[in-house]
Design a protein around this motif. Structure first.
Motif, PDB file in Angstrom:
ATOM      1  N   TRP A  43       7.006   1.633 -12.592  1.00 31.56           N
ATOM      2  CA  TRP A  43       6.457   2.625 -13.400  1.00 31.56           C
ATOM      3  C   TRP A  43       6.270   2.303 -14.748  1.00 31.56           C
ATOM      4  O   TRP A  43       5.118   2.621 -15.368  1.00 31.56           O
ATOM      5  N   VAL A  44       7.311   1.613 -15.411  1.00 31.88           N
ATOM      6  CA  VAL A  44       6.936   1.268 -16.940  1.00 31.88           C
ATOM      7  C   VAL A  44       5.662   0.424 -17.132  1.00 31.88           C
ATOM      8  O   VAL A  44       4.818   0.641 -17.881  1.00 31.88           O
ATOM      9  N   LEU A  45       5.491  -0.541 -16.447  1.00 32.54           N
ATOM     10  CA  LEU A  45       4.440  -1.674 -16.301  1.00 32.54           C
ATOM     11  C   LEU A  45       3.085  -0.700 -16.021  1.00 32.54           C
ATOM     12  O   LEU A  45       2.160  -0.949 -16.935  1.00 32.54           O
ATOM     13  N   PHE A  46       3.453  -0.040 -14.995  1.00 33.25           N
ATOM     14  CA  PHE A  46       1.885   0.682 -14.768  1.00 33.25           C
ATOM     15  C   PHE A  46       1.333   1.649 -15.759  1.00 33.25           C
ATOM     16  O   PHE A  46       0.220   1.684 -16.104  1.00 33.25           O
ATOM     17  N   VAL A  47       2.236   2.261 -16.407  1.00 35.81           N
ATOM     18  CA  VAL A  47       1.766   3.371 -17.327  1.00 35.81           C
ATOM     19  C   VAL A  47       1.456   2.500 -18.644  1.00 35.81           C
ATOM     20  O   VAL A  47       0.549   3.080 -19.340  1.00 35.81           O
ATOM     21  N   VAL A  68      -3.330  10.332  -9.274  1.00 37.38           N
ATOM     22  CA  VAL A  68      -3.070   9.829  -7.984  1.00 37.38           C
ATOM     23  C   VAL A  68      -1.515   9.267  -7.729  1.00 37.38           C
ATOM     24  O   VAL A  68      -0.647   9.653  -6.830  1.00 37.38           O
ATOM     25  N   LEU A  69      -1.222   8.593  -8.940  1.00 35.42           N
ATOM     26  CA  LEU A  69       0.164   8.276  -8.755  1.00 35.42           C
ATOM     27  C   LEU A  69       1.391   9.091  -9.100  1.00 35.42           C
ATOM     28  O   LEU A  69       2.305   9.013  -8.492  1.00 35.42           O
ATOM     29  N   SER A  95      12.786   6.552 -13.986  1.00 40.59           N
ATOM     30  CA  SER A  95      11.361   5.847 -13.970  1.00 40.59           C
ATOM     31  C   SER A  95      10.397   6.901 -14.665  1.00 40.59           C
ATOM     32  O   SER A  95       9.422   6.961 -15.334  1.00 40.59           O
ATOM     33  N   ALA A  96      10.878   8.455 -14.251  1.00 39.56           N
ATOM     34  CA  ALA A  96       9.735   9.465 -15.028  1.00 39.56           C
ATOM     35  C   ALA A  96       9.968   9.325 -16.706  1.00 39.56           C
ATOM     36  O   ALA A  96       8.879   9.703 -17.202  1.00 39.56           O
ATOM     37  N   VAL A 131       0.148  -3.133  -9.651  1.00 42.70           N
ATOM     38  CA  VAL A 131       1.304  -2.488  -9.782  1.00 42.70           C
ATOM     39  C   VAL A 131       1.410  -1.074  -9.075  1.00 42.70           C
ATOM     40  O   VAL A 131       2.449  -0.758  -8.363  1.00 42.70           O
ATOM     41  N   GLY A 132       0.226  -0.189  -9.105  1.00 44.21           N
ATOM     42  CA  GLY A 132       0.005   1.038  -8.692  1.00 44.21           C
ATOM     43  C   GLY A 132      -0.157   0.816  -7.073  1.00 44.21           C
ATOM     44  O   GLY A 132       0.439   1.759  -6.513  1.00 44.21           O
ATOM     45  N   VAL A 133      -0.676  -0.201  -6.696  1.00 41.92           N
ATOM     46  CA  VAL A 133      -0.760  -0.307  -5.101  1.00 41.92           C
ATOM     47  C   VAL A 133       0.779  -0.661  -4.607  1.00 41.92           C
ATOM     48  O   VAL A 133       0.982  -0.106  -3.504  1.00 41.92           O
ATOM     49  N   TYR A 134       1.450  -1.363  -5.145  1.00 42.44           N
ATOM     50  CA  TYR A 134       2.953  -1.443  -4.914  1.00 42.44           C
ATOM     51  C   TYR A 134       3.841   0.149  -4.785  1.00 42.44           C
ATOM     52  O   TYR A 134       4.448   0.159  -4.006  1.00 42.44           O
TER      53      TYR A 134
END
Length: 441
Positions: free
Chosen positions: A376-380, A290-291, A310-311, A346-349
């Motif tokens: 992105w770092v916090l999400f992963v 999804v993300l 970010s990647a 965080v994914g919603v943001y």
């Protein structure tokens, strides 16, 4: 614990998804040279989900014919298939055939299906195989699985994939008055080495995985790390000869406890088992499909540097989360839920910014890109840690629990793909930002 066994577990886990992850990061160099163009990602999403026939077959065999499937033979076969398919891609990825009057990259699509079948099937074979080793090595395996995404990304950075230079481009605004305007135009620089060399690198990584698997099965140092219970084809072997003193000790310390459910050891109730698997499916749907499918939409409006950073940092965060879990393993279902809520928030943001592309919040300021990279770092980081938590919990529940773990991972990814494919490729709900020109109020 053996350092060699840890290293082999990392190299073995690295082969789980290195091929498909490598294919995704190489897309900017592939699409300009094939007839499918930027429709290729959509085709790849469908092909990868079709390849779930592999894990479906393995899961059904374990369910209805336990012990009949030679798990090691399956692993040897899929790793060898992945090695050969990656090698053939290096030779035939540009070859086309005329299908229904149009040129199609048949070789690329067919070989991608085999790579996807290898990687998808690894979810229901590699994890259960790790039951043969001590529990600590399962976390190390997850580090290797994270490296399977990080290593191709780093090699692609060295290759120069997607590096953009913004140059001045003169455009005629009015032919009669001969007026012109200036704007920046994105130009992608040539790679430092070829696509063929990249595919050969992927084939070499699969070969390393094969060697690691052979050593995990036959090296004496690994044999000394095996727990007392041995597993053969997914069925725990019983030690038939026990001294009377051993039997007395086992009866004393292994008194039967009331089972809360029929799943695994019975340590968790039916509601808790459903809770664990729902979280597992949700986390993998978000982090695998999804993300990632909207990463470019969420990052490119902030500039090419923000996108690449970010990647790269997200790819580093995956093995970092597994490394943290190696020293800080937590089995609390409450903590698991809290981390899932945090990562999902965080994914919603990130999804919100992707929807607002090409004009997300703080697009004109430096803080917008910084916040996006941190997001992105916090999400992963959080969701990768949740994956390891679930793996550690299910490892304690036995071999069949890890088979179902792999099956649910693929199910979550499938649901994510089914959801995002029409939104991105059919209804075009997302608009890509220009890395060189931002036209927002």
């Amino acid at each position: 614990m053996s350092l060699l066994t840890h290293l082999l577990a990392v190299l073995f886990g690295m082969g789980s998804w290195v091929s498909i992850n490598g294919l995704w990061v190489e897309l900017p160099l592939l699409v300009p040279q094939i007839p499918e163009g930027w429709f290729l990602p959509s085709y790849l999403s469908v092909i990868i989900q079709m390849a779930n026939v592999g894990p479906l077959f393995v899961t059904l065999m374990h369910r209805f014919h336990p012990g009949k499937l030679n798990e090691k033979a399956v692993i040897y076969s899929i790793i060898a298939l992945g090695t050969v398919a990656s090698l053939l891609l290096g030779f035939f990825w540009k070859e086309t055939l005329v299908v229904a009057g149009l040129h199609r990259s048949v070789a690329l699509l067919v070989l991608t299906f085999f790579l996807a079948a290898v990687d998808c099937t690894s979810s229901v074979t590699f994890l259960p195989f790790m039951m043969q080793l001590k529990a600590e090595y399962l976390t190390t395996y997850y580090i290797g699985e994270g490296v399977s995404g990080l290593l191709p990304a780093l090699v692609a950075l060295v290759q120069g994939v997607g590096v953009v230079h913004c140059i001045n481009s003169t455009q005629i605004a009015n032919l009669t008055s001969n007026k012109s305007s200036f704007e920046l135009q994105a130009r992608y620089q040539p790679p430092n080495f070829s696509v063929e060399a990249f595919f050969f690198f992927l084939s070499a990584m699969m070969l390393v995985c094969l060697v690691a698997f052979i050593l995990l099965n036959h090296h004496p140092a690994v044999a000394r790390e095996l727990p007392n219970g041995r597993y053969t084809n997914g069925v725990k072997a019983k030690n038939k000869k026990k001294w009377p003193e051993q039997k007395a000790m086992l009866e004393l310390y292994n008194k039967p406890t009331k089972r809360r459910s029929g799943f695994g050891t019975g340590a968790y109730s039916v509601v808790e088992v459903v809770y664990i698997f729902v979280i597992l499916a949700w986390v993998n749907a978000l982090s695998n499909v999804v993300l990632p499918s909207v990463q470019s939409y969420s990052c490119l409006p902030y500039g090419n540097n923000a996108y690449h950073l970010s990647a790269t940092m997200a790819a580093v965060s995956n093995p970092l989360a597994c490394f943290i879990a190696l020293f800080l393993p937590i089995r609390s279902l409450v903590v698991m839920g809290a981390l899932t809520v945090l990562g999902s928030g965080v994914g919603v943001y990130i999804m919100w910014m992707a929807v607002l592309s090409p004009c997300p919040l703080l697009v004109h300021g430096a803080w917008g890109g910084v916040i996006m990279v941190v997001a992105w770092v916090l999400f992963v980081l959080t969701l990768s840690y949740v994956k390891v938590m679930v793996g550690v919990i299910l490892r304690d529940e036995g071999h069949s629990a890890l088979v179902w773990c792999g099956a649910v991972v693929q199910l979550g990814s499938l649901l994510g793909a089914v959801t995002m494919f029409p939104l991105v490729s059919v209804f075009h709900l997302f608009s890509s930002g220009d890395p060189c020109n931002t036209q927002c109020p």
